[in-house]
Motif scaffolding. Structure first.
Motif, mmCIF file in Angstrom:
data_model
loop_
_atom_site.group_PDB
_atom_site.id
_atom_site.type_symbol
_atom_site.label_atom_id
_atom_site.label_comp_id
_atom_site.label_asym_id
_atom_site.label_seq_id
_atom_site.Cartn_x
_atom_site.Cartn_y
_atom_site.Cartn_z
ATOM 1 N N ILE A 179 40.674 50.796 51.978
ATOM 2 C CA ILE A 179 40.505 49.365 51.683
ATOM 3 C C ILE A 179 41.410 49.082 50.484
ATOM 4 C CG2 ILE A 179 38.873 47.537 51.100
ATOM 5 C CD1 ILE A 179 38.307 48.782 53.842
ATOM 6 N N ASP A 180 42.471 48.334 50.755
ATOM 7 C CA ASP A 180 43.543 48.230 49.763
ATOM 8 C C ASP A 180 44.214 46.860 49.871
ATOM 9 O OD1 ASP A 180 45.539 49.756 47.958
ATOM 10 O OD2 ASP A 180 46.809 48.837 49.504
ATOM 11 N N PRO A 181 44.461 46.205 48.718
ATOM 12 C CA PRO A 181 45.053 44.859 48.787
ATOM 13 C C PRO A 181 46.391 44.834 49.515
ATOM 14 C CG PRO A 181 44.327 45.371 46.538
ATOM 15 C CD PRO A 181 44.166 46.627 47.333
ATOM 16 N N THR B 105 37.167 53.726 51.956
ATOM 17 C CA THR B 105 37.556 54.250 50.651
ATOM 18 C C THR B 105 38.068 53.129 49.760
ATOM 19 O OG1 THR B 105 39.805 54.711 51.347
ATOM 20 C CG2 THR B 105 38.204 56.459 51.689
ATOM 21 N N PHE B 106 37.644 53.184 48.526
ATOM 22 C CA PHE B 106 38.009 52.166 47.537
ATOM 23 C C PHE B 106 38.634 52.881 46.333
ATOM 24 C CE2 PHE B 106 34.658 50.560 50.158
ATOM 25 C CZ PHE B 106 34.958 49.213 50.361
ATOM 26 N N GLY B 107 39.666 52.246 45.746
ATOM 27 C CA GLY B 107 40.392 52.907 44.663
ATOM 28 C C GLY B 107 39.821 52.617 43.289
ATOM 29 N N SER B 108 40.439 53.243 42.284
ATOM 30 C CA SER B 108 39.938 53.077 40.917
ATOM 31 C C SER B 108 40.279 51.674 40.405
ATOM 32 C CB SER B 108 40.541 54.133 39.993
ATOM 33 O OG SER B 108 41.848 53.769 39.648
ATOM 34 N N GLU B 109 39.518 51.252 39.420
ATOM 35 C CA GLU B 109 39.641 49.897 38.888
ATOM 36 C C GLU B 109 41.072 49.605 38.429
ATOM 37 O OE1 GLU B 109 37.352 52.106 38.242
ATOM 38 O OE2 GLU B 109 35.380 51.215 37.920
ATOM 39 N N ARG B 110 41.707 50.608 37.825
ATOM 40 C CA ARG B 110 43.030 50.362 37.243
ATOM 41 C C ARG B 110 44.168 50.627 38.224
ATOM 42 N NH1 ARG B 110 44.953 51.932 31.468
ATOM 43 N NH2 ARG B 110 46.941 50.841 31.490
ATOM 44 N N TYR B 111 44.074 51.772 38.919
ATOM 45 C CA TYR B 111 45.242 52.212 39.701
ATOM 46 C C TYR B 111 45.104 52.018 41.202
ATOM 47 C CZ TYR B 111 46.261 54.351 35.227
ATOM 48 O OH TYR B 111 46.489 54.543 33.892
ATOM 49 N N GLY B 112 43.945 51.650 41.685
ATOM 50 C CA GLY B 112 43.777 51.524 43.130
ATOM 51 C C GLY B 112 43.733 52.897 43.801
ATOM 52 N N LEU B 113 43.977 52.937 45.112
ATOM 53 C CA LEU B 113 43.907 54.207 45.859
ATOM 54 C C LEU B 113 45.158 55.044 45.607
ATOM 55 C CD1 LEU B 113 42.422 52.862 49.207
ATOM 56 C CD2 LEU B 113 41.372 54.591 47.732
ATOM 57 N N SER B 114 44.991 56.370 45.640
ATOM 58 C CA SER B 114 46.130 57.269 45.429
ATOM 59 C C SER B 114 47.045 57.247 46.651
ATOM 60 C CB SER B 114 45.631 58.696 45.198
ATOM 61 O OG SER B 114 45.011 59.171 46.387
ATOM 62 N N LEU C 248 43.461 48.472 55.133
ATOM 63 C CA LEU C 248 43.009 47.098 55.392
ATOM 64 C C LEU C 248 42.751 46.344 54.094
ATOM 65 C CD1 LEU C 248 40.460 47.934 58.247
ATOM 66 C CD2 LEU C 248 42.822 47.152 58.492
ATOM 67 N N ALA C 249 43.122 45.057 54.092
ATOM 68 C CA ALA C 249 42.955 44.217 52.895
ATOM 69 C C ALA C 249 41.914 43.129 53.145
ATOM 70 C CB ALA C 249 44.290 43.549 52.561
ATOM 71 N N ILE C 250 41.203 42.772 52.077
ATOM 72 C CA ILE C 250 40.335 41.594 52.112
ATOM 73 C C ILE C 250 41.257 40.410 51.797
ATOM 74 C CG2 ILE C 250 38.331 40.475 51.064
ATOM 75 C CD1 ILE C 250 37.692 43.407 49.933
ATOM 76 N N SER D 127 45.434 38.929 42.472
ATOM 77 C CA SER D 127 45.924 40.283 42.810
ATOM 78 C C SER D 127 44.861 41.158 43.458
ATOM 79 C CB SER D 127 46.451 41.039 41.585
ATOM 80 O OG SER D 127 46.531 40.247 40.460
ATOM 81 N N SER D 128 43.629 41.106 42.958
ATOM 82 C CA SER D 128 42.598 41.972 43.551
ATOM 83 C C SER D 128 41.223 41.495 43.134
ATOM 84 C CB SER D 128 42.780 43.436 43.109
ATOM 85 O OG SER D 128 42.483 43.564 41.736
ATOM 86 N N LEU D 129 40.226 42.011 43.856
ATOM 87 C CA LEU D 129 38.825 41.790 43.489
ATOM 88 C C LEU D 129 38.368 42.932 42.601
ATOM 89 C CD1 LEU D 129 37.471 40.961 47.057
ATOM 90 C CD2 LEU D 129 37.726 39.349 45.183
HETATM 91 C C1 LIG Z 1 40.291 46.411 40.947
HETATM 92 S S1 LIG Z 1 40.884 47.004 42.446
HETATM 93 C C2 LIG Z 1 42.313 47.945 41.977
HETATM 94 C C3 LIG Z 1 43.475 47.132 41.656
HETATM 95 C C4 LIG Z 1 44.720 47.975 41.577
HETATM 96 N N1 LIG Z 1 45.529 47.501 40.509
HETATM 97 C C5 LIG Z 1 45.462 47.937 42.905
HETATM 98 O O1 LIG Z 1 46.576 47.472 42.917
HETATM 99 O O2 LIG Z 1 44.936 48.373 43.925
HETATM 100 C C6 LIG Z 1 39.785 48.316 42.860
HETATM 101 C C7 LIG Z 1 39.688 48.587 44.339
HETATM 102 O O3 LIG Z 1 39.007 47.496 44.955
HETATM 103 C C8 LIG Z 1 39.499 47.341 46.283
HETATM 104 N N2 LIG Z 1 40.034 45.974 46.412
HETATM 105 C C9 LIG Z 1 40.025 45.003 45.488
HETATM 106 N N3 LIG Z 1 40.522 43.866 45.988
HETATM 107 C C10 LIG Z 1 40.872 44.141 47.267
HETATM 108 C C11 LIG Z 1 41.446 43.364 48.347
HETATM 109 N N4 LIG Z 1 41.742 42.088 48.216
HETATM 110 N N5 LIG Z 1 41.639 43.978 49.521
HETATM 111 C C12 LIG Z 1 41.308 45.258 49.708
HETATM 112 N N6 LIG Z 1 40.800 46.044 48.723
HETATM 113 C C13 LIG Z 1 40.564 45.475 47.537
HETATM 114 C C14 LIG Z 1 40.543 48.399 46.507
HETATM 115 O O4 LIG Z 1 39.964 49.524 47.132
HETATM 116 C C15 LIG Z 1 40.995 48.699 45.100
HETATM 117 O O5 LIG Z 1 41.571 49.983 45.006
#
Ligand SMILES: C[S@@+](CC[C@H](N)C(=O)[O-])C[C@H]1O[C@@H](n2cnc3c(N)ncnc32)[C@H](O)[C@@H]1O
Length: 255
Positions: free
Chosen positions: A184-186, A203-212, A223-225, A232-234
C-alpha cells in the motif's frame, strides 16, 4: 511489611514490567477494559480512586462488573504517578501477561481477512492506532518489523488494549507465505477495494520513508489510496484504516 516498603516494591514491579517482554503494562480504564474483555490474564491492578473505577465499569463495561473492581487495590495518587510515565486520567493501571504469538502462527488464520504488516513503524501512538483499527476491522493480525516493540506500554495505550483482540507480533523480516503480498503505497495504481485478494498481507511503510525498495520489489501489487492533488500522503494509521474499512465495506466482486 510497612506501607512505605510495600509502595517501593509496587513501584519497582511496575517499572521493571515496562521492560519485561513477558508482561503487558495496561494504562487507563479503556486499555484495561479491552484487555480483560478479550481474555487477558491479569496479574495485578491498582486504582487511585476505586469508586471512579466502579462507576466506569457500571457505565461502560457492565460485562466486567465484579471481577475487575475486586482485583484492584487502592493506591495514593502520588504512588500511582510513580508507576507509569504519565498517570492516566482514569487513575487505573495494571499488569497482565502478554500474548506471545510467533509471527508464523499469525499467518495461518484461514479466514479471508487480511493481515496488516507494518514495515519499521517509528511512533508508538501510530502503531497502537493501527492495532486498534485492525482489531475493529477484524483483521487476521498485525505484524511489525524494525526495532520497536509492538507490545510496548505506549503502543498498548494507543491501541486501547486491543492487542488482546487479535494476534500482534514482531517479525525479523517480512514473512514468506502463500498469502498475496500487497504494497500500500502512494506511488501505486489506484486501489479498488473489491478487487483486493482474500488473505492478503497488506503492507504499510514507515512514517518517514514509506515502504522499502526490497518490499516494493517483492510485492504482488502496489496500490494507492487516491488523494486530492497536492496531498503527498496520509498518516500511517489513517492509511491502514482507509484500506481495511474500504475493503470491509465494499462487496466482493461477483459476490
Ligand atoms: C506517512 S506515509 C509515508 C510517506 C512517505 N514519505 C512515502 O513517500 O511513502 C506511511 C505509510 O502510509 C501509507 N500511505 C499513506 N498515504 C497513502 C496513500 N495515499 N496511498 C497508499 N498508501 C499510503 C503507505 O503505506 C506509507 O508507506
Amino acid at each position: 511489611m510497612s506501607d512505605a516498603v510495600a509502595e517501593q516494591g509496587l513501584i519497582r514491579r511496575y517499572r521493571s514490567a515496562r521492560r519485561d517482554q513477558r508482561l503487558a503494562v495496561l494504562e487507563g480504564f479503556h486499555t484495561l477494559k479491552h484487555a480483560l474483555r478479550f481474555g487477558a490474564d491479569l496479574l495485578e491492578a491498582v486504582a487511585s480512586e476505586p469508586e471512579q473505577l466502579e462507576r466506569l465499569v457500571a457505565e461502560l463495561a457492565p460485562d466486567l462488573a465484579g471481577s475487575l473492581v475486586e482485583q484492584t487495590e487502592r493506591v495514593a495518587p502520588e504512588v500511582l504517578a510513580e508507576l507509569v510515565p504519565q498517570a492516566p486520567r482514569t487513575g487505573v493501571v495494571a499488569i497482565a501477561q502478554r500474548r506471545r504469538i510467533p509471527p508464523e502462527a499469525v499467518l495461518v488464520d484461514t479466514r479471508s481477512a487480511p493481515l496488516v504488516l507494518l514495515e519499521e513503524p517509528r511512533t508508538m501512538g501510530n502503531l497502537g492506532a493501527c492495532v486498534r483499527v485492525a482489531a475493529a476491522a477484524d483483521a487476521a493480525g498485525v505484524l511489525t518489523t524494525g526495532p520497536i516493540d509492538p507490545w510496548h506500554p505506549d503502543a498498548l495505550r494507543g491501541a486501547a488494549g486491543l492487542h488482546f483482540a487479535l494476534p500482534v507480533a514482531a517479525a525479523a523480516a517480512p514473512p514468506e507465505s502463500d498469502r498475496p503480498l500487497i504494497a500500500i503505497d502512494p506511488g501505486g495504481e489506484d486501489l479498488r477495494p473489491a478487487e483486493l485478494p482474500p488473505r492478503a498481507i497488506l503492507t504499510f511503510g514507515s512514517e518517514r520513508y514509506g515502504l522499502s525498495d526490497a518490499l516494493l520489489e517483492r510485492a504482488d501489487a502496489r496500490l494507492a489510496i487516491p488523494m486530492r492533488s497536492g496531498v503527498s500522503s496520509l498518516n500511517l494509521a489513517t492509511a491502514v484504516a482507509a484500506v481495511l474499512f474500504a475493503q470491509r465495506l465494499s462487496p466482493r466482486e461477483g459476490a
